[in-house]
Write a protein that holds these residues in place. Structure first.
Motif, PDB file in Angstrom:
ATOM      1  N   VAL A   1       0.849  -1.198   0.000  1.00 33.67           N
ATOM      2  CA  VAL A   1       0.000   0.000   0.000  1.00 33.67           C
ATOM      3  C   VAL A   1       0.880   1.242   0.000  1.00 33.67           C
ATOM      4  CG1 VAL A   1      -1.688   1.331   1.344  1.00 33.67           C
ATOM      5  CG2 VAL A   1      -1.899  -1.152   1.169  1.00 33.67           C
ATOM      6  N   THR A   2       0.627   2.108  -0.956  1.00 33.48           N
ATOM      7  CA  THR A   2       1.345   3.376  -0.994  1.00 33.48           C
ATOM      8  C   THR A   2       0.400   4.487  -0.537  1.00 33.48           C
ATOM      9  OG1 THR A   2       0.721   3.730  -3.294  1.00 33.48           O
ATOM     10  CG2 THR A   2       2.833   2.636  -2.895  1.00 33.48           C
ATOM     11  N   PHE A   3       0.984   5.478   0.105  1.00 30.37           N
ATOM     12  CA  PHE A   3       0.186   6.616   0.549  1.00 30.37           C
ATOM     13  C   PHE A   3       1.105   7.795   0.820  1.00 30.37           C
ATOM     14  CE2 PHE A   3       1.506   4.731   4.478  1.00 30.37           C
ATOM     15  CZ  PHE A   3       1.652   5.780   5.361  1.00 30.37           C
ATOM     16  N   GLU A   4       0.499   8.957   0.840  1.00 29.63           N
ATOM     17  CA  GLU A   4       1.218  10.187   1.164  1.00 29.63           C
ATOM     18  C   GLU A   4       0.928  10.550   2.612  1.00 29.63           C
ATOM     19  OE1 GLU A   4       0.485  13.493  -1.446  1.00 29.63           O
ATOM     20  OE2 GLU A   4       0.067  12.112  -3.104  1.00 29.63           O
ATOM     21  N   PRO A   5       1.951  10.848   3.388  1.00 26.00           N
ATOM     22  CA  PRO A   5       1.677  11.351   4.742  1.00 26.00           C
ATOM     23  C   PRO A   5       0.782  12.594   4.644  1.00 26.00           C
ATOM     24  CG  PRO A   5       3.986  10.816   4.503  1.00 26.00           C
ATOM     25  CD  PRO A   5       3.383  10.727   3.123  1.00 26.00           C
ATOM     26  N   CYS A   6      -0.060  12.760   5.620  1.00 24.51           N
ATOM     27  CA  CYS A   6      -1.005  13.871   5.611  1.00 24.51           C
ATOM     28  C   CYS A   6      -1.387  14.203   7.043  1.00 24.51           C
ATOM     29  CB  CYS A   6      -2.250  13.507   4.791  1.00 24.51           C
ATOM     30  SG  CYS A   6      -3.169  12.094   5.437  1.00 24.51           S
ATOM     31  N   THR A   7      -2.265  15.162   7.191  1.00 20.07           N
ATOM     32  CA  THR A   7      -2.791  15.522   8.508  1.00 20.07           C
ATOM     33  C   THR A   7      -4.306  15.557   8.417  1.00 20.07           C
ATOM     34  OG1 THR A   7      -0.828  16.812   9.071  1.00 20.07           O
ATOM     35  CG2 THR A   7      -2.826  17.275  10.328  1.00 20.07           C
ATOM     36  N   LEU A   8      -4.938  14.858   9.328  1.00 17.49           N
ATOM     37  CA  LEU A   8      -6.397  14.940   9.454  1.00 17.49           C
ATOM     38  C   LEU A   8      -6.709  16.049  10.448  1.00 17.49           C
ATOM     39  CD1 LEU A   8      -7.571  11.228   9.768  1.00 17.49           C
ATOM     40  CD2 LEU A   8      -7.848  12.747   7.815  1.00 17.49           C
ATOM     41  N   ARG A   9      -7.695  16.828  10.132  1.00 18.69           N
ATOM     42  CA  ARG A   9      -8.167  17.866  11.063  1.00 18.69           C
ATOM     43  C   ARG A   9      -9.492  17.368  11.628  1.00 18.69           C
ATOM     44  NH1 ARG A   9      -8.089  23.403  12.459  1.00 18.69           N
ATOM     45  NH2 ARG A   9     -10.178  24.288  12.622  1.00 18.69           N
ATOM     46  N   ILE A  10      -9.443  16.939  12.868  1.00 22.55           N
ATOM     47  CA  ILE A  10     -10.648  16.469  13.568  1.00 22.55           C
ATOM     48  C   ILE A  10     -11.320  17.719  14.126  1.00 22.55           C
ATOM     49  CG2 ILE A  10     -11.546  14.980  15.395  1.00 22.55           C
ATOM     50  CD1 ILE A  10     -10.094  13.454  13.118  1.00 22.55           C
ATOM     51  N   ASP A  11     -12.459  18.080  13.523  1.00 24.78           N
ATOM     52  CA  ASP A  11     -13.054  19.376  13.859  1.00 24.78           C
ATOM     53  C   ASP A  11     -14.580  19.364  13.896  1.00 24.78           C
ATOM     54  OD1 ASP A  11     -13.497  19.034  11.169  1.00 24.78           O
ATOM     55  OD2 ASP A  11     -12.584  20.932  10.552  1.00 24.78           O
ATOM     56  N   ARG A  12     -15.170  18.176  13.964  1.00 25.82           N
ATOM     57  CA  ARG A  12     -16.635  18.122  14.064  1.00 25.82           C
ATOM     58  C   ARG A  12     -17.036  16.899  14.885  1.00 25.82           C
ATOM     59  NH1 ARG A  12     -19.297  15.218   8.955  1.00 25.82           N
ATOM     60  NH2 ARG A  12     -21.144  15.861  10.070  1.00 25.82           N
ATOM     61  N   HIS A  13     -18.307  16.865  15.237  1.00 28.89           N
ATOM     62  CA  HIS A  13     -18.837  15.723  15.987  1.00 28.89           C
ATOM     63  C   HIS A  13     -20.186  15.361  15.398  1.00 28.89           C
ATOM     64  CE1 HIS A  13     -21.822  18.131  18.179  1.00 28.89           C
ATOM     65  NE2 HIS A  13     -20.891  19.079  18.155  1.00 28.89           N
ATOM     66  N   GLY A  14     -20.649  14.159  15.755  1.00 28.54           N
ATOM     67  CA  GLY A  14     -21.940  13.728  15.263  1.00 28.54           C
ATOM     68  C   GLY A  14     -22.439  12.522  16.030  1.00 28.54           C
ATOM     69  N   TYR A  15     -23.558  11.992  15.557  1.00 27.36           N
ATOM     70  CA  TYR A  15     -24.222  10.883  16.226  1.00 27.36           C
ATOM     71  C   TYR A  15     -24.789   9.934  15.167  1.00 27.36           C
ATOM     72  CZ  TYR A  15     -27.680   8.368  19.031  1.00 27.36           C
ATOM     73  OH  TYR A  15     -28.417   7.388  19.637  1.00 27.36           O
ATOM     74  N   PHE A  16     -24.461   8.647  15.268  1.00 26.54           N
ATOM     75  CA  PHE A  16     -25.042   7.620  14.406  1.00 26.54           C
ATOM     76  C   PHE A  16     -26.214   7.006  15.170  1.00 26.54           C
ATOM     77  CE2 PHE A  16     -20.548   7.000  12.645  1.00 26.54           C
ATOM     78  CZ  PHE A  16     -20.792   7.754  11.514  1.00 26.54           C
ATOM     79  N   LYS A  17     -27.424   7.318  14.736  1.00 28.77           N
ATOM     80  CA  LYS A  17     -28.619   6.869  15.444  1.00 28.77           C
ATOM     81  C   LYS A  17     -28.722   5.335  15.469  1.00 28.77           C
ATOM     82  CE  LYS A  17     -33.586   7.643  15.655  1.00 28.77           C
ATOM     83  NZ  LYS A  17     -34.726   8.343  15.068  1.00 28.77           N
ATOM     84  N   GLY A  18     -28.533   4.699  14.312  1.00 30.36           N
ATOM     85  CA  GLY A  18     -28.654   3.238  14.244  1.00 30.36           C
ATOM     86  C   GLY A  18     -27.646   2.520  15.116  1.00 30.36           C
ATOM     87  N   ALA A  19     -26.399   3.021  15.128  1.00 30.19           N
ATOM     88  CA  ALA A  19     -25.340   2.406  15.939  1.00 30.19           C
ATOM     89  C   ALA A  19     -25.359   2.922  17.376  1.00 30.19           C
ATOM     90  CB  ALA A  19     -23.982   2.686  15.313  1.00 30.19           C
ATOM     91  N   ARG A  20     -26.150   3.974  17.618  1.00 32.43           N
ATOM     92  CA  ARG A  20     -26.214   4.600  18.938  1.00 32.43           C
ATOM     93  C   ARG A  20     -24.818   4.989  19.423  1.00 32.43           C
ATOM     94  NH1 ARG A  20     -29.017   0.656  22.586  1.00 32.43           N
ATOM     95  NH2 ARG A  20     -28.620   2.289  24.094  1.00 32.43           N
ATOM     96  N   ALA A  21     -24.094   5.717  18.553  1.00 30.51           N
ATOM     97  CA  ALA A  21     -22.708   6.085  18.845  1.00 30.51           C
ATOM     98  C   ALA A  21     -22.470   7.558  18.536  1.00 30.51           C
ATOM     99  CB  ALA A  21     -21.762   5.225  18.011  1.00 30.51           C
ATOM    100  N   ALA A  22     -21.782   8.233  19.444  1.00 26.30           N
ATOM    101  CA  ALA A  22     -21.337   9.607  19.213  1.00 26.30           C
ATOM    102  C   ALA A  22     -19.882   9.547  18.746  1.00 26.30           C
ATOM    103  CB  ALA A  22     -21.457  10.428  20.497  1.00 26.30           C
ATOM    104  N   TRP A  23     -19.526  10.480  17.855  1.00 24.56           N
ATOM    105  CA  TRP A  23     -18.208  10.411  17.230  1.00 24.56           C
ATOM    106  C   TRP A  23     -17.616  11.792  16.980  1.00 24.56           C
ATOM    107  CZ3 TRP A  23     -18.507  12.977  12.609  1.00 24.56           C
ATOM    108  CH2 TRP A  23     -19.758  13.035  12.005  1.00 24.56           C
ATOM    109  N   LEU A  24     -16.302  11.786  16.738  1.00 25.68           N
ATOM    110  CA  LEU A  24     -15.580  12.956  16.263  1.00 25.68           C
ATOM    111  C   LEU A  24     -15.143  12.659  14.836  1.00 25.68           C
ATOM    112  CD1 LEU A  24     -13.163  13.702  19.271  1.00 25.68           C
ATOM    113  CD2 LEU A  24     -15.468  14.608  18.865  1.00 25.68           C
ATOM    114  N   GLY A  25     -15.082  13.704  13.997  1.00 26.50           N
ATOM    115  CA  GLY A  25     -14.684  13.480  12.609  1.00 26.50           C
ATOM    116  C   GLY A  25     -14.154  14.732  11.959  1.00 26.50           C
TER     117      GLY A  25
END
Length: 170
Positions: free
Chosen positions: A65-89
């Motif tokens: 697997v090839t890939f370029e290093p990068c940076t993710l900006r975690i800057d939002r949140h949400g809720y998956f109703k079916g999975a009943r899970a809160a998350w950051l994204g």
């Protein structure tokens, strides 16, 4: 022996701490079972139950697997109703991280693995068994440098799952 495996982005300790701090207001506002920060990760491909003797085959595939290093900006949140899970994204997922997920799926397919075909939408689950979460505040953004990924094993214990890194790539 069978292992429950997945590929993931695995945060460094300082990023893990920053993610936990960013999640705190969401966790305080919503009810449910908190995901321990030691389990924080972003799944790239879930493999499920895999025979342990297939590990060398998985390592060889992931090494291609090839890939370029990068940076993710975690800057939002949400809720998956079916999975009943809160998350950051991410409001704007990194194209390099999405390409990494796609490249990984491509090398896994010939081995008989069929990871989720939906586009990669990075999310970090911070709360499970959450009956609802309507918190509308903002989280403190976290910069997550991505320079590799891991193969991880999930172990289910009476206290909840624990994740162990099996192999780091590269």
């Amino acid at each position: 022996m069978k292992l429950r495996l997945f590929y993931a982005l695995w945060p460094r300790p300082e990023v893990r701490d920053a993610l936990a701090a960013a999640a705190r207001p969401l966790l305080d506002a919503c009810r449910g079972r908190r995901v321990p920060k030691r389990n924080y990760h972003l799944t790239l491909a879930f493999l499920g139950s895999v025979a342990e003797d297939r590990l060398p085959e998985l390592h060889a595939a992931a090494a291609r697997v090839t890939f370029e290093p990068c940076t993710l900006r975690i800057d939002r949140h949400g809720y998956f109703k079916g999975a009943r899970a809160a998350w950051l994204g991410c409001r704007q997922p990194s194209p390099a991280a999405a390409a990494l997920a796609e490249n990984l799926r491509a090398v896994l397919a010939p081995l008989g693995f069929q990871p989720d075909p939906r586009p990669f939408r990075p999310h970090l689950t911070v709360l499970r068994k959450c009956p609802g979460c309507d918190w509308e505040g903002e989280i403190q953004p976290v910069a997550w440098p991505i320079d590799g990924f891991v193969l991880a094993r999930s172990e289910t214990l009476p206290t909840g799952p624990v994740y162990h890194v099996v192999h780091r790539h590269p």
